[in-house]
Design a protein around this motif. Structure first.
Motif, mmCIF file in Angstrom:
data_model
loop_
_atom_site.group_PDB
_atom_site.id
_atom_site.type_symbol
_atom_site.label_atom_id
_atom_site.label_comp_id
_atom_site.label_asym_id
_atom_site.label_seq_id
_atom_site.Cartn_x
_atom_site.Cartn_y
_atom_site.Cartn_z
ATOM 1 N N SER A 112 62.116 60.112 22.023
ATOM 2 C CA SER A 112 61.490 59.556 20.821
ATOM 3 C C SER A 112 60.188 58.849 21.155
ATOM 4 N N ARG A 113 59.590 59.195 22.283
ATOM 5 C CA ARG A 113 58.314 58.620 22.696
ATOM 6 C C ARG A 113 57.508 59.698 23.409
ATOM 7 N N PRO A 114 56.187 59.576 23.472
ATOM 8 C CA PRO A 114 55.372 60.557 24.190
ATOM 9 C C PRO A 114 55.672 60.526 25.692
ATOM 10 N N ILE A 115 55.501 61.667 26.334
ATOM 11 C CA ILE A 115 55.693 61.748 27.780
ATOM 12 C C ILE A 115 54.594 62.607 28.391
ATOM 13 N N ARG A 116 54.410 62.445 29.690
ATOM 14 C CA ARG A 116 53.557 63.327 30.483
ATOM 15 C C ARG A 116 54.453 64.083 31.459
ATOM 16 N N ALA A 117 54.126 65.349 31.688
ATOM 17 C CA ALA A 117 54.958 66.156 32.574
ATOM 18 C C ALA A 117 54.085 67.140 33.349
ATOM 19 N N GLN A 118 54.606 67.587 34.477
ATOM 20 C CA GLN A 118 53.878 68.534 35.337
ATOM 21 C C GLN A 118 54.847 69.621 35.781
ATOM 22 N N ILE A 135 46.078 83.497 36.645
ATOM 23 C CA ILE A 135 44.744 83.390 36.056
ATOM 24 C C ILE A 135 44.668 82.158 35.160
ATOM 25 N N GLU A 136 45.668 82.008 34.306
ATOM 26 C CA GLU A 136 45.820 80.814 33.475
ATOM 27 C C GLU A 136 47.277 80.378 33.550
ATOM 28 N N CYS A 137 47.477 79.051 33.558
ATOM 29 C CA CYS A 137 48.850 78.557 33.660
ATOM 30 C C CYS A 137 48.913 77.105 33.208
ATOM 31 N N PHE A 138 49.954 76.759 32.483
ATOM 32 C CA PHE A 138 50.150 75.372 32.055
ATOM 33 C C PHE A 138 50.402 74.454 33.245
ATOM 34 N N CYS A 139 50.714 75.040 34.391
ATOM 35 C CA CYS A 139 50.964 74.233 35.592
ATOM 36 C C CYS A 139 49.674 73.729 36.228
ATOM 37 N N PHE A 140 48.518 74.192 35.761
ATOM 38 C CA PHE A 140 47.252 73.749 36.348
ATOM 39 C C PHE A 140 46.951 72.289 36.014
ATOM 40 N N THR A 141 47.498 71.791 34.913
ATOM 41 C CA THR A 141 47.212 70.431 34.482
ATOM 42 C C THR A 141 48.495 69.742 34.029
ATOM 43 N N GLN A 142 48.440 68.429 33.955
ATOM 44 C CA GLN A 142 49.549 67.670 33.385
ATOM 45 C C GLN A 142 49.589 67.919 31.875
ATOM 46 N N GLN A 143 50.788 67.960 31.344
ATOM 47 C CA GLN A 143 50.977 68.206 29.928
ATOM 48 C C GLN A 143 51.442 66.925 29.233
ATOM 49 N N THR A 144 50.850 66.643 28.072
ATOM 50 C CA THR A 144 51.275 65.509 27.265
ATOM 51 C C THR A 144 52.012 66.019 26.040
ATOM 52 N N LEU A 145 53.211 65.515 25.828
ATOM 53 C CA LEU A 145 54.031 65.921 24.697
ATOM 54 C C LEU A 145 54.349 64.693 23.850
ATOM 55 N N ASN A 146 54.065 64.781 22.560
ATOM 56 C CA ASN A 146 54.421 63.696 21.662
ATOM 57 C C ASN A 146 55.924 63.668 21.426
ATOM 58 N N ALA A 147 56.395 62.632 20.801
ATOM 59 C CA ALA A 147 57.826 62.502 20.534
ATOM 60 C C ALA A 147 58.333 63.712 19.758
ATOM 61 N N ASN A 148 59.380 64.358 20.309
ATOM 62 C CA ASN A 148 60.039 65.506 19.659
ATOM 63 C C ASN A 148 59.098 66.691 19.430
ATOM 64 N N GLU A 149 58.030 66.777 20.215
ATOM 65 C CA GLU A 149 57.080 67.888 20.067
ATOM 66 C C GLU A 149 57.513 69.086 20.903
ATOM 67 N N THR A 150 57.232 70.287 20.390
ATOM 68 C CA THR A 150 57.489 71.537 21.112
ATOM 69 C C THR A 150 56.177 72.298 21.264
ATOM 70 N N LYS A 151 55.954 72.849 22.459
ATOM 71 C CA LYS A 151 54.738 73.617 22.725
ATOM 72 C C LYS A 151 55.092 75.005 23.256
ATOM 73 N N ARG A 152 54.240 75.988 22.892
ATOM 74 C CA ARG A 152 54.289 77.313 23.513
ATOM 75 C C ARG A 152 53.136 77.372 24.505
ATOM 76 N N MET A 153 53.435 77.724 25.737
ATOM 77 C CA MET A 153 52.420 77.658 26.788
ATOM 78 C C MET A 153 52.365 78.989 27.534
ATOM 79 N N PRO A 154 51.161 79.525 27.727
ATOM 80 C CA PRO A 154 51.033 80.845 28.364
ATOM 81 C C PRO A 154 50.899 80.773 29.889
#
Length: 208
Positions: A112-118, A135-154
């Protein structure tokens, strides 16, 4: 009769202590600078940095000759540490070496709070690591997710045609780590409990 040491002894002791403290400070300062090249050397030896950096540019990948006579099975795996939902949208697919391919991963923050993840990738068999080009990857950078947020990452990748002929299957596995420190999380939880207690105390009791 006074037993106090002479003033000269005090000045000598203070001067000696000051010199020692200056030496310690200089050593710590120098050690801080030494950590940077030490870290780079360790990463270079272990290949840790290479796992989260672009392996090849999109232009270079598209200029790679596609081997239509060979098919490699790519399997996708996902692991998460902390309250994260994490999975690939497909478990496997077949690709030709030299063929640029895109796959998607879904990650969700169940807090229920934002987080950072790698995310950190790994490969099996180990020998496939240098031939799996991101070539491209979500692992190249830290990801910030808001509370209860869902992301699609290539993940956009290409398998090097120089991959040894005996390798028929490559498993790409990601582990997603929450970077928020346990201390910070505990502080958030403690703060929430404290607020709840304060609110309860502030609520007037109903008459019997």
């Amino acid at each position: 009769m006074s037993t106090q040491p002479p003033a000269g002894a005090d000045r000598s002791f203070n001067r000696s202590m000051l010199i020692k403290l200056c030496v310690v400070a200089l050593m710590m300062f120098g050690f801080g600078f030494a950590l940077v090249p030490m870290y780079r050397a360790i990463c270079q030896i272990t290949g840790v940095n290479n796992l989260v950096q672009r392996d090849v540019s999109a232009r270079e990948a598209r200029n790679t000759q596609v081997d239509m006579n060979r098919t490699i099975s790519i399997e996708f795996d996902a692991n998460a540490r902390g309250l994260l939902g994490f999975k690939p949208e497909q478990r496997s697919l077949d690709v030709h070496p030299g063929e640029v391919t895109t796959v998607m991963y879904d990650v969700s923050n169940e807090r229920s709070r934002p987080i950072r993840a790698q995310a950190i990738p790994s490969y099996a068999p180990k020998q496939a690591t240098e031939y799996f080009r991101k070539i491209e990857c979500f692992c190249f950078t830290q990801q910030t997710l808001n509370a209860n947020e869902t992301k699609r990452m290539p993940v956009v990748f290409v398998v090097d045609p120089k991959l040894p002929k005996d390798v028929k299957t490559i498993t790409l596995s990601y582990t997603f780590f929450e970077l928020n420190t346990p201390a910070a999380a505990s502080a958030d939880d403690t703060g929430s409990k404290a607020n709840a207690t304060a609110n309860a105390a502030a609520t007037p009791a109903k008459p019997a």
